[in-house]
Design a protein around this motif. Structure first.
Motif, PDB file in Angstrom:
ATOM      1  N   ILE A  84      43.511  34.895  20.246  1.00  0.00           N
ATOM      2  CA  ILE A  84      43.501  35.051  19.227  1.00  0.00           C
ATOM      3  C   ILE A  84      42.879  33.689  19.252  1.00  0.00           C
ATOM      4  CG2 ILE A  84      45.841  36.068  18.478  1.00  0.00           C
ATOM      5  CD1 ILE A  84      47.049  33.371  17.320  1.00  0.00           C
ATOM      6  N   SER A  85      42.028  33.046  19.464  1.00  0.00           N
ATOM      7  CA  SER A  85      41.625  31.680  19.573  1.00  0.00           C
ATOM      8  C   SER A  85      40.320  32.241  19.026  1.00  0.00           C
ATOM      9  CB  SER A  85      41.793  30.656  20.903  1.00  0.00           C
ATOM     10  OG  SER A  85      40.154  29.765  20.783  1.00  0.00           O
ATOM     11  N   PRO A  86      39.379  31.480  18.314  1.00  0.00           N
ATOM     12  CA  PRO A  86      38.447  32.061  18.017  1.00  0.00           C
ATOM     13  C   PRO A  86      36.764  31.808  18.969  1.00  0.00           C
ATOM     14  CG  PRO A  86      38.821  30.066  16.328  1.00  0.00           C
ATOM     15  CD  PRO A  86      39.986  30.893  17.522  1.00  0.00           C
ATOM     16  N   THR A  87      37.539  30.811  20.354  1.00  0.00           N
ATOM     17  CA  THR A  87      36.768  30.366  20.985  1.00  0.00           C
ATOM     18  C   THR A  87      36.015  31.841  21.911  1.00  0.00           C
ATOM     19  OG1 THR A  87      38.176  30.042  22.702  1.00  0.00           O
ATOM     20  CG2 THR A  87      37.571  28.496  21.017  1.00  0.00           C
ATOM     21  N   GLY A  88      36.738  32.318  21.899  1.00  0.00           N
ATOM     22  CA  GLY A  88      37.057  33.690  22.725  1.00  0.00           C
ATOM     23  C   GLY A  88      37.803  33.412  24.367  1.00  0.00           C
ATOM     24  N   TYR A  89      38.401  32.034  24.397  1.00  0.00           N
ATOM     25  CA  TYR A  89      38.424  32.070  25.754  1.00  0.00           C
ATOM     26  C   TYR A  89      40.650  32.556  25.269  1.00  0.00           C
ATOM     27  CZ  TYR A  89      35.789  28.813  28.020  1.00  0.00           C
ATOM     28  OH  TYR A  89      34.543  28.477  28.210  1.00  0.00           O
ATOM     29  N   PRO A  90      40.954  33.000  26.662  1.00  0.00           N
ATOM     30  CA  PRO A  90      42.728  33.367  26.044  1.00  0.00           C
ATOM     31  C   PRO A  90      43.206  32.086  26.037  1.00  0.00           C
ATOM     32  CG  PRO A  90      41.637  34.908  28.159  1.00  0.00           C
ATOM     33  CD  PRO A  90      40.825  33.476  27.765  1.00  0.00           C
ATOM     34  N   MET A  91      44.651  31.910  25.797  1.00  0.00           N
ATOM     35  CA  MET A  91      44.961  30.402  25.409  1.00  0.00           C
ATOM     36  C   MET A  91      46.698  31.279  25.755  1.00  0.00           C
ATOM     37  SD  MET A  91      44.353  28.415  21.632  1.00  0.00           S
ATOM     38  CE  MET A  91      44.675  26.732  21.886  1.00  0.00           C
ATOM     39  N   ARG A  92      47.254  29.739  26.334  1.00  0.00           N
ATOM     40  CA  ARG A  92      49.031  30.023  25.769  1.00  0.00           C
ATOM     41  C   ARG A  92      49.318  29.622  25.282  1.00  0.00           C
ATOM     42  NH1 ARG A  92      49.460  29.321  31.472  1.00  0.00           N
ATOM     43  NH2 ARG A  92      49.794  31.688  31.656  1.00  0.00           N
ATOM     44  N   MET A  93      50.484  30.168  24.861  1.00  0.00           N
ATOM     45  CA  MET A  93      51.041  29.425  23.454  1.00  0.00           C
ATOM     46  C   MET A  93      52.508  29.976  23.357  1.00  0.00           C
ATOM     47  SD  MET A  93      48.841  31.236  20.408  1.00  0.00           S
ATOM     48  CE  MET A  93      47.268  31.201  20.975  1.00  0.00           C
ATOM     49  N   LEU A  94      53.252  29.763  22.584  1.00  0.00           N
ATOM     50  CA  LEU A  94      54.724  29.525  22.100  1.00  0.00           C
ATOM     51  C   LEU A  94      54.895  31.568  21.350  1.00  0.00           C
ATOM     52  CD1 LEU A  94      57.267  26.973  21.572  1.00  0.00           C
ATOM     53  CD2 LEU A  94      56.123  27.784  23.443  1.00  0.00           C
ATOM     54  N   TYR A 121      36.583  21.072   7.473  1.00  0.00           N
ATOM     55  CA  TYR A 121      36.968  20.976   9.526  1.00  0.00           C
ATOM     56  C   TYR A 121      35.407  21.300  10.459  1.00  0.00           C
ATOM     57  CZ  TYR A 121      41.723  19.874   7.975  1.00  0.00           C
ATOM     58  OH  TYR A 121      42.789  20.270   7.419  1.00  0.00           O
ATOM     59  N   GLY A 122      35.888  22.782  10.590  1.00  0.00           N
ATOM     60  CA  GLY A 122      34.883  23.551  11.503  1.00  0.00           C
ATOM     61  C   GLY A 122      34.304  23.698  12.170  1.00  0.00           C
ATOM     62  N   TYR A 123      34.906  22.795  13.474  1.00  0.00           N
ATOM     63  CA  TYR A 123      35.047  22.565  14.553  1.00  0.00           C
ATOM     64  C   TYR A 123      34.264  23.610  15.986  1.00  0.00           C
ATOM     65  CZ  TYR A 123      36.651  18.198  13.010  1.00  0.00           C
ATOM     66  OH  TYR A 123      36.451  16.684  12.456  1.00  0.00           O
ATOM     67  N   ILE A 124      34.813  24.580  15.736  1.00  0.00           N
ATOM     68  CA  ILE A 124      34.406  26.058  16.038  1.00  0.00           C
ATOM     69  C   ILE A 124      33.582  26.866  15.271  1.00  0.00           C
ATOM     70  CG2 ILE A 124      35.762  28.234  17.492  1.00  0.00           C
ATOM     71  CD1 ILE A 124      37.111  25.331  17.872  1.00  0.00           C
ATOM     72  N   LEU A 125      32.501  26.336  14.051  1.00  0.00           N
ATOM     73  CA  LEU A 125      31.466  26.721  14.089  1.00  0.00           C
ATOM     74  C   LEU A 125      30.534  26.720  15.490  1.00  0.00           C
ATOM     75  CD1 LEU A 125      31.028  25.393  10.484  1.00  0.00           C
ATOM     76  CD2 LEU A 125      31.854  28.122  11.178  1.00  0.00           C
ATOM     77  N   ASN A 149      28.765  30.839  12.753  1.00  0.00           N
ATOM     78  CA  ASN A 149      29.797  31.220  12.785  1.00  0.00           C
ATOM     79  C   ASN A 149      31.511  31.229  13.407  1.00  0.00           C
ATOM     80  OD1 ASN A 149      28.293  33.642  11.000  1.00  0.00           O
ATOM     81  ND2 ASN A 149      26.629  33.925  13.482  1.00  0.00           N
ATOM     82  N   CYS A 150      32.275  31.264  12.297  1.00  0.00           N
ATOM     83  CA  CYS A 150      33.333  31.471  13.634  1.00  0.00           C
ATOM     84  C   CYS A 150      34.297  32.978  13.690  1.00  0.00           C
ATOM     85  CB  CYS A 150      34.237  30.639  13.024  1.00  0.00           C
ATOM     86  SG  CYS A 150      36.210  30.239  13.466  1.00  0.00           S
ATOM     87  N   GLN A 151      34.610  33.197  15.241  1.00  0.00           N
ATOM     88  CA  GLN A 151      35.582  34.628  14.963  1.00  0.00           C
ATOM     89  C   GLN A 151      36.259  34.550  13.955  1.00  0.00           C
ATOM     90  OE1 GLN A 151      36.329  35.662  18.786  1.00  0.00           O
ATOM     91  NE2 GLN A 151      34.418  35.356  19.954  1.00  0.00           N
ATOM     92  N   TYR A 152      37.264  34.074  13.538  1.00  0.00           N
ATOM     93  CA  TYR A 152      38.403  34.031  12.482  1.00  0.00           C
ATOM     94  C   TYR A 152      37.976  34.388  10.873  1.00  0.00           C
ATOM     95  CZ  TYR A 152      41.996  33.474   9.454  1.00  0.00           C
ATOM     96  OH  TYR A 152      42.865  33.355   8.718  1.00  0.00           O
ATOM     97  N   ASP A 194      44.621  39.208  14.927  1.00  0.00           N
ATOM     98  CA  ASP A 194      43.918  38.936  15.932  1.00  0.00           C
ATOM     99  C   ASP A 194      43.146  37.874  16.143  1.00  0.00           C
ATOM    100  OD1 ASP A 194      42.105  39.966  13.748  1.00  0.00           O
ATOM    101  OD2 ASP A 194      40.644  40.458  14.487  1.00  0.00           O
ATOM    102  N   LYS A 195      42.649  37.444  15.311  1.00  0.00           N
ATOM    103  CA  LYS A 195      42.527  35.272  15.299  1.00  0.00           C
ATOM    104  C   LYS A 195      43.090  34.653  14.837  1.00  0.00           C
ATOM    105  CE  LYS A 195      39.000  37.037  18.271  1.00  0.00           C
ATOM    106  NZ  LYS A 195      39.378  36.354  19.203  1.00  0.00           N
ATOM    107  N   THR A 196      42.620  33.326  14.258  1.00  0.00           N
ATOM    108  CA  THR A 196      43.676  32.305  14.342  1.00  0.00           C
ATOM    109  C   THR A 196      42.899  31.545  14.200  1.00  0.00           C
ATOM    110  OG1 THR A 196      45.625  30.903  14.432  1.00  0.00           O
ATOM    111  CG2 THR A 196      44.287  30.641  16.309  1.00  0.00           C
ATOM    112  N   CYS A 197      42.721  30.600  12.680  1.00  0.00           N
ATOM    113  CA  CYS A 197      41.836  29.669  12.405  1.00  0.00           C
ATOM    114  C   CYS A 197      42.587  28.226  13.138  1.00  0.00           C
ATOM    115  CB  CYS A 197      42.072  29.255  10.458  1.00  0.00           C
ATOM    116  SG  CYS A 197      41.591  27.748  10.241  1.00  0.00           S
ATOM    117  N   LEU A 198      41.464  28.041  14.251  1.00  0.00           N
ATOM    118  CA  LEU A 198      42.218  27.523  15.070  1.00  0.00           C
ATOM    119  C   LEU A 198      42.364  25.461  14.862  1.00  0.00           C
ATOM    120  CD1 LEU A 198      42.670  27.104  18.215  1.00  0.00           C
ATOM    121  CD2 LEU A 198      41.022  27.040  18.748  1.00  0.00           C
TER     122      LEU A 198
END
Ligand SMILES: Cc1cc2nc3c(=O)[nH]c(=O)nc-3n(C[C@H](O)[C@H](O)[C@H](O)COP(=O)(O)O)c2cc1C
Length: 420
Positions: free
Chosen positions: A295-305, A322-326, A331-334, A355-359
């Motif tokens: 769900i991370s819009p960076t495209g990397y898998p992420m581990r979480m609860l 914010y806009g840190y992943i643009l 663009n941001c996948q979210y 499928d994605k989150t607003c990281l």
């Protein structure tokens, strides 16, 4: 050699306890946590993730509000190309966070900043250059290049007066990534001072695909060590990911690692930036409650609860604030995922986006509970209060447990050590 304290990490003229507390973004690895590691003779990390936001919270600046005000006209626009960071403000926020932390440093240890390339911030090169230079200007002991290949990162600071004196390291998850980095940075005539080798059990983003479970940290470390020896390169190696006890650490140190990087054990430290009720969620988690997802819009898998409130939460993208992943094109996948759901549910007050989150917003609000694989073992590291809640620990208690414990033992806190 049977406890971590029998070993030392040598970085230039520094001789350190070989325990590095890894960077945990958006102010989960706080200045307070990093300062404890340094006071105790090890290495602590702060993070520059969303640093204007962190500065607002810690130092009462108004950077986020001002950015939102400037770009308010664009909130309803899907195209975020215009929403650029003011580089002078980015530098100011970084200098404030790093500078204040370094002023407070005591003891013989070091403080590094974790600098993630995947925070592309609508202008990847320009913003990364400013972040690194401002951290060096503010006196950071070292920079750990994270979440990305960083093929051009050394070049962005090679003309900085501290380029050769500050400690510079990189996190890799494969020999191939290290080889690429060394090849691309060779022109700067500078090797990294250390290499963190992060395996598949770490917290945060993973440098693996969804097949992460097929990889093993010991194997990757051995491969990288053998290659460096064959190339006659002497670079301290720092394994990370799933090193849960002092004995786990000794296993690596006795096999040639220079130090270990750890994080998950410290998520339940009093000094850790997670809210206390979230720390209880980390304690309560069982193995089935933890997942690696996409769900991370960076495209990397992420581990979480799995019970992170961020999962499925279809909030409106908050890129003007914010806009840190643009990415370089705004663009941001979210944004795409959110717009798709809005279009599919006309008139709905709130949509679900699975499928994605607003990281940015979720990390800022501590609603995305990223964690290491062994989070389910945290409950074995403390005592419970009469009401069933788990006692938080001091960072010093956890650090000393790594440092002095033997035979896979984990020291429970004496009541006085457990933070209230
Ligand atoms: C809550 C949390 C947040 C993290 N955030 C980041 C981050 O922002 N940048 C990064 O490079 N690594 C991040 N990591 C990875 C750690 O720095 C560290 O390398 C890894 O988790 C070590 O493994 P361990 O947690 O099993 O000890 C994070 C880890 C955790 C647990």
């Amino acid at each position: 050699m049977n406890c971590v304290d029998d070993f030392r990490l040598r970085l230039g003229q520094h001789e350190l306890v070989p325990i590095v507390i890894g960077g945990m973004g958006v102010d989960i690895s706080t200045a307070e946590l990093a300062l404890e590691a340094a006071r105790l003779g090890g290495v602590g990390h702060i993070s520059d993730a969303m640093v204007p936001t962190v500065s607002d919270r810690r130092y009462k600046t108004h950077f986020v509000k001002e950015k939102l005000k400037q770009y308010k006209y664009n909130v309803a626009n899907d195209d975020k190309k215009d929403v650029q960071f003011d580089l002078a403000i980015l530098a100011e926020a970084t200098q404030l966070h790093v500078g204040r932390t370094m002023e407070a440093k005591r003891g013989s240890g070091l403080i590094f900043v974790n600098c993630m390339e995947k925070l592309t911030m609508n202008a990847p090169k320009e913003t990364l250059r400013v972040r690194m230079r401002a951290a060096l200007d503010a006196g950071i002991d070292g920079i750990t290049l994270a979440a990305g290949l960083h093929l051009g990162s050394f070049a962005l600071i090679e003309d900085h007066p501290r380029f050769r004196d500050a400690k510079l390291g990189i996190i890799v998850s494969s020999l191939r990534a290290l080889q690429l980095f060394l090849k691309k940075s060779a022109r700067t005539q500078r090797l990294p001072d250390y290499v963190v080798i992060e395996g598949p059990l770490a917290g945060g983003h993973l440098g693996f695909g969804m097949d992460w479970a097929q990889y093993d940290l010991h194997t990757i470390v051995a491969e990288i060590r053998a290659w460096l020896a064959a190339e006659q390169l002497d670079i301290p190696l720092i394994p990370a990911g799933g090193i849960f006890t002092g004995s786990d650490a000794v296993d690596f140190l006795a096999n040639g690692a220079a130090a270990v990087q750890v994080a998950t054990r410290f998520t339940v430290a009093k000094e850790c930036g997670l809210p206390d009720d979230v720390k209880q969620e980390y304690y309560k988690a069982s193995e089935e409650d933890i997942e690696v997802n996409g769900i991370s819009p960076t495209g990397y898998p992420m581990r979480m609860l799995k019970n992170s409130p961020a999962i499925g939460d279809g909030i409106r993208p908050n890129c003007e604030a914010y806009g840190y992943i643009l990415d370089a094109n705004g663009n941001c996948q979210y944004i795409q995922a959110y717009n798709r759901e809005v279009a599919a549910h006309p008139g709905a007050k709130k949509v679900k986006v699975w499928d994605k989150t607003c990281l940015c917003t979720q990390m800022r609000n501590f609603e995305l509970w990223t964690c290491g694989h062994y989070t389910y073992r945290l409950k074995d590291t403390t005592r419970r209060h009469a009401d069933g809640s788990y006692a938080l620990l001091t960072a010093a208690h956890i650090f000393d447990d790594y440092r002095f414990s033997k035979d896979n033992a984990i020291a429970l806190p004496v009541v006085a050590e457990a933070a209230p």
